[in-house]
Design a protein around this motif. Structure first.
Motif, mmCIF file in Angstrom:
data_model
loop_
_atom_site.group_PDB
_atom_site.id
_atom_site.type_symbol
_atom_site.label_atom_id
_atom_site.label_comp_id
_atom_site.label_asym_id
_atom_site.label_seq_id
_atom_site.Cartn_x
_atom_site.Cartn_y
_atom_site.Cartn_z
ATOM 1 N N HIS A 228 36.932 36.748 26.919
ATOM 2 C CA HIS A 228 35.744 37.360 27.521
ATOM 3 C C HIS A 228 35.837 38.877 27.432
ATOM 4 O O HIS A 228 36.921 39.451 27.566
ATOM 5 C CB HIS A 228 35.612 36.955 28.989
ATOM 6 C CG HIS A 228 35.553 35.479 29.196
ATOM 7 N ND1 HIS A 228 34.448 34.730 28.892
ATOM 8 C CD2 HIS A 228 36.479 34.614 29.654
ATOM 9 C CE1 HIS A 228 34.687 33.458 29.159
ATOM 10 N NE2 HIS A 228 35.930 33.363 29.614
ATOM 11 N N THR A 229 34.697 39.502 27.240
ATOM 12 C CA THR A 229 34.636 40.962 27.198
ATOM 13 C C THR A 229 34.824 41.514 28.613
ATOM 14 O O THR A 229 34.279 40.989 29.577
ATOM 15 C CB THR A 229 33.295 41.411 26.602
ATOM 16 O OG1 THR A 229 33.272 41.011 25.223
ATOM 17 C CG2 THR A 229 33.105 42.915 26.690
ATOM 18 N N GLN A 230 35.623 42.578 28.710
ATOM 19 C CA GLN A 230 35.936 43.194 30.005
ATOM 20 C C GLN A 230 36.038 44.702 29.813
ATOM 21 O O GLN A 230 36.703 45.170 28.894
ATOM 22 C CB GLN A 230 37.260 42.632 30.515
ATOM 23 C CG GLN A 230 37.800 43.281 31.751
ATOM 24 C CD GLN A 230 39.082 42.589 32.206
ATOM 25 O OE1 GLN A 230 39.049 41.443 32.616
ATOM 26 N NE2 GLN A 230 40.194 43.296 32.122
ATOM 27 N N GLU B 209 37.317 48.156 31.610
ATOM 28 C CA GLU B 209 38.178 48.668 32.674
ATOM 29 C C GLU B 209 37.981 50.174 32.798
ATOM 30 O O GLU B 209 38.200 50.913 31.839
ATOM 31 C CB GLU B 209 39.643 48.343 32.387
ATOM 32 C CG GLU B 209 39.924 46.853 32.422
ATOM 33 C CD GLU B 209 41.392 46.516 32.256
ATOM 34 O OE1 GLU B 209 42.255 47.293 32.726
ATOM 35 O OE2 GLU B 209 41.674 45.468 31.644
ATOM 36 N N SER C 216 42.899 41.815 36.042
ATOM 37 C CA SER C 216 42.340 41.585 34.716
ATOM 38 C C SER C 216 41.926 40.128 34.567
ATOM 39 O O SER C 216 42.656 39.219 34.950
ATOM 40 C CB SER C 216 43.371 41.949 33.647
ATOM 41 O OG SER C 216 42.809 41.799 32.369
ATOM 42 N N THR D 100 36.377 38.629 36.540
ATOM 43 C CA THR D 100 35.172 39.430 36.389
ATOM 44 C C THR D 100 33.909 38.779 36.956
ATOM 45 O O THR D 100 32.845 39.391 36.912
ATOM 46 C CB THR D 100 34.926 39.748 34.897
ATOM 47 O OG1 THR D 100 34.768 38.522 34.182
ATOM 48 C CG2 THR D 100 36.060 40.569 34.311
ATOM 49 N N THR E 62 30.892 40.716 38.914
ATOM 50 C CA THR E 62 31.047 42.168 38.758
ATOM 51 C C THR E 62 29.840 42.750 38.031
ATOM 52 O O THR E 62 28.982 42.024 37.535
ATOM 53 C CB THR E 62 32.339 42.502 37.984
ATOM 54 O OG1 THR E 62 32.283 41.874 36.703
ATOM 55 C CG2 THR E 62 33.573 42.028 38.747
ATOM 56 N N GLY F 27 31.643 42.060 34.016
ATOM 57 C CA GLY F 27 32.851 42.411 33.271
ATOM 58 C C GLY F 27 33.392 43.791 33.546
ATOM 59 O O GLY F 27 34.444 44.165 33.031
#
Length: 189
Positions: free
Chosen positions: A68-70, A72, A90, A93, A96, A113
């Motif tokens: 999954h795209t995240q 930070e 991490s 998500t 969010t 994410g």
């Protein structure tokens, strides 16, 4: 107790292969720019633009691709983007904020994410045994710097055979302790 590496993790993004394909083209493979301290992790030559309601910023991509795209960011970065970054581990998500991610071949809107990564210490099982901690424990880490020494509480211990011993903090936390690049930390209970 023996000290360990504390690294500053600047704003960055992890992409899924599906999102990488949308941003850079079908079947795109990331280019390794620099190996990171965690085995198998690397900074990429590629960058993207992350856009929120108030602003946008260039971000480095960290590889390899993830499920999954995240995104930070520090809490300061989140304010500049105009989003709320919840403090999360991490991968956690759900619920969010989302943003728009812009690459050379197009853009994507991710519905969630964006996180401010919970500060954490990566340890191998042998490291955890040596320090007397377990995966998921919450500890404090003392960092001595010239004029800005701090004890960071609420630090989660993450244990895996695939980790190397190192603590990760974001740029806001590093600035509070006057850390530029890396420092040394000591576990305090």
């Amino acid at each position: 107790m023996e000290k360990f590496l504390v690294e500053v993790s600047a704003r960055h993004i992890h992409l899924s292969q599906e999102d990488l394909d949308k941003l850079f083209g079908a079947g795109y493979q990331l280019t390794v720019k620099k190996e990171l301290s965690q085995p198998g992790q690397f900074a990429c030559a590629e960058k993207v633009t992350v856009k929120g309601p108030k602003g946008e910023m260039k971000m480095s991509i960290l590889g390899p691709v993830r499920k999954h795209t995240q995104v930070e960011v520090s809490l300061t970065d989140a304010r500049a983007l105009g989003v709320v970054a919840q403090i999360r581990e991490s991968g956690d998500t759900d619920g969010t904020s989302g943003v728009t991610v812009i690459g050379p071949n197009g853009s994507i809107d991710i519905p969630d994410g964006v996180i401010a990564a919970k500060r954490h210490v990566h340890m191998t099982p042998a490291d955890a045994e040596k320090y007397g901690v377990n995966n998921g424990d919450i500890v404090s880490v003392k960092i001595d710097t010239d004029g800005r020494s701090l004890v960071f509480g609420d630090t989660v211990v993450r244990v895996s055979d695939s980790y190397a011993l190192a603590m990760h903090i974001d740029t806001d936390e590093a600035n509070a302790a006057a850390i530029a690049g890396t420092a040394q930390g000591e576990l305090v209970k």
